[in-house]
Design an enzyme around this catalytic site. Structure first.
Site, PDB file in Angstrom:
ATOM      1  N   ASP A   1      -2.051 -19.930 -22.630  1.00  0.00           N
ATOM      2  CA  ASP A   1      -1.761 -20.513 -22.918  1.00  0.00           C
ATOM      3  C   ASP A   1      -0.986 -21.462 -20.961  1.00  0.00           C
ATOM      4  O   ASP A   1      -1.250 -20.247 -20.668  1.00  0.00           O
ATOM      5  CB  ASP A   1      -0.175 -20.905 -23.511  1.00  0.00           C
ATOM      6  CG  ASP A   1       1.031 -19.930 -22.688  1.00  0.00           C
ATOM      7  OD1 ASP A   1       1.427 -20.094 -21.540  1.00  0.00           O
ATOM      8  OD2 ASP A   1       0.844 -18.615 -23.021  1.00  0.00           O
TER       9      ASP A   1
ATOM     10  N   GLU B   1      -9.456   0.566  11.084  1.00  0.00           N
ATOM     11  CA  GLU B   1      -9.069  -1.045  11.290  1.00  0.00           C
ATOM     12  C   GLU B   1      -9.651  -1.799  10.960  1.00  0.00           C
ATOM     13  O   GLU B   1      -9.126  -3.030  10.964  1.00  0.00           O
ATOM     14  CB  GLU B   1      -8.149  -0.435  13.122  1.00  0.00           C
ATOM     15  CG  GLU B   1      -8.671   0.586  13.603  1.00  0.00           C
ATOM     16  CD  GLU B   1      -6.820   0.263  13.294  1.00  0.00           C
ATOM     17  OE1 GLU B   1      -6.291  -0.528  13.069  1.00  0.00           O
ATOM     18  OE2 GLU B   1      -6.572   1.945  12.076  1.00  0.00           O
TER      19      GLU B   1
HETATM   20  C1  58G Z   1     -10.623  -6.700   8.071  1.00  0.00           C
HETATM   21  C2  58G Z   1      -8.860  -6.063   8.250  1.00  0.00           C
HETATM   22  C3  58G Z   1     -11.029  -6.546   7.099  1.00  0.00           C
HETATM   23  C4  58G Z   1      -6.101  -4.848   1.443  1.00  0.00           C
HETATM   24  C5  58G Z   1      -8.961  -4.982   7.605  1.00  0.00           C
HETATM   25  C6  58G Z   1     -10.958  -4.895   6.122  1.00  0.00           C
HETATM   26  C7  58G Z   1      -6.441  -3.930   2.261  1.00  0.00           C
HETATM   27  C8  58G Z   1      -4.114  -4.616   2.769  1.00  0.00           C
HETATM   28  C9  58G Z   1      -5.047  -5.292   1.441  1.00  0.00           C
HETATM   29  C10 58G Z   1     -10.048  -4.126   6.897  1.00  0.00           C
HETATM   30  C11 58G Z   1      -5.680  -3.321   3.172  1.00  0.00           C
HETATM   31  C12 58G Z   1      -4.018  -5.995   0.720  1.00  0.00           C
HETATM   32  C13 58G Z   1      -9.221  -2.118   6.439  1.00  0.00           C
HETATM   33  C14 58G Z   1      -8.252  -1.089   5.706  1.00  0.00           C
HETATM   34  C15 58G Z   1      -8.731  -3.730   4.859  1.00  0.00           C
HETATM   35  C16 58G Z   1      -9.476  -3.600   5.574  1.00  0.00           C
HETATM   36  C17 58G Z   1      -7.968  -1.916   4.263  1.00  0.00           C
HETATM   37  N1  58G Z   1      -4.440  -3.683   3.931  1.00  0.00           N
HETATM   38  N2  58G Z   1      -2.933  -7.219   1.555  1.00  0.00           N
HETATM   39  N3  58G Z   1      -6.215  -2.421   3.684  1.00  0.00           N
HETATM   40  O1  58G Z   1      -4.986  -6.704   0.233  1.00  0.00           O
END
Ligand code: 58G
Length: 249
Positions: free
Chosen positions: A168, A115
């Site tokens: 560019d 999470e």
């Molecule tokens: C806080 C909340 C910190 C990038 C969640 C880390 C990562 C989408 C993207 C997380 C992601 C995006 C948990 C799982 C982030 C982590 C990770 N989802 N849109 N998931 O660049």
């Protein structure tokens, strides 16, 4: 430039780092992709990297200690690197950021799972938080690879002879012109005559027109952001005259 990637799934990077233009950039020493397994910095026999959230609720959170140890080790190896956290809450990554990142000496990507990560890591050990788009992934690894891919295209020599064109001022705000290759007739569809003419000035004109047409039809928002160049205004005026002629017939 070294891209250091902190993850509990380092194997995800293997085929990426070995294939195509990225693979060649690694081979030639222009970039390196260094996975760091966060689990190697976890304590105890089970090397646990996650724990339950304070306050309750479902899902798990990445423990701060292994993450902090992994980030500190990466920073020790690459003292001038910025640390980038991939998360849906980050600032949107775009072509301009790709170009800016290409100027960095090294980058450290922190890929979360579950999470999310403990907030105290974000506050102390993260320089930049970026997102590749408004959707949620199961981990930051794919986002890190997307960014490494886009940044590597700006590393001198990585693309070969194509380099200069990418710098560019309209790079990222115009779509490409249509492309054709052999055969000349594919299932009854012909290649535009001008591309076979060998007249380079006419081919260039046709390409600017094709690029503008693609941008206008598929991504009109890009034109609103930058406005039209004088050259593009000329092309649009020509289209206007043509459309007028259709109305008056
Ligand atoms: C806080 C909340 C910190 C990038 C969640 C880390 C990562 C989408 C993207 C997380 C992601 C995006 C948990 C799982 C982030 C982590 C990770 N989802 N849109 N998931 O660049």
């Amino acid at each position: 430039m070294d891209f250091c990637v902190l993850t509990i799934f380092p194997e995800m990077l293997e085929t990426f780092a070995a294939s195509g233009i990225i693979g060649r950039a690694v081979e030639s020493g222009r970039i390196s992709i260094t996975p760091v397994n966060i689990r190697d910095y976890a304590q105890g026999r089970h090397k646990v990297t996650d724990d339950r959230p304070y306050g309750g609720g479902s899902g798990m959170i990445m423990k701060p200690e292994p993450l902090a140890a992994a980030i500190r080790e990466a920073k020790k190896r690459r003292p001038n690197a910025s640390t980038v956290l991939l998360s849906p809450q980050g600032r949107r990554f775009d072509q301009h950021t790709a170009w800016q990142y290409a100027e960095c000496e090294d980058l450290i990507f922190v890929c979360g799972r579950y999470e999310g990560i403990d907030e105290r890591i974000c506050e102390t050990l993260i320089d930049d938080e970026v997102s590749i788009g408004d959707y949620v992934l199961t981990g930051g690894e794919l986002a890190a690879m997307v960014i490494i891919d886009a940044v590597t295209r700006y590393i001198p020599g990585a693309l070969g002879a194509k380099d200069a064109a990418e710098f560019d001022s309209f790079s990222g705000s115009r779509l490409e012109h249509a492309h054709y290759t052999r055969p000349r007739d594919f299932e009854g569809m012909e290649v535009p005559e001008v591309l076979l003419s060998g007249n380079h000035r006419e081919i260039e004109n046709w390409r600017s027109e094709s690029a503008l047409m693609h941008t206008l039809l598929k991504r009109p928002d890009l034109l609103e952001k930058t406005g039209l160049t004088d050259r593009e205004k000329q092309i649009v005026k020509k289209w206007c005259r043509y459309l007028e002629s259709l109305v008056w017939e």
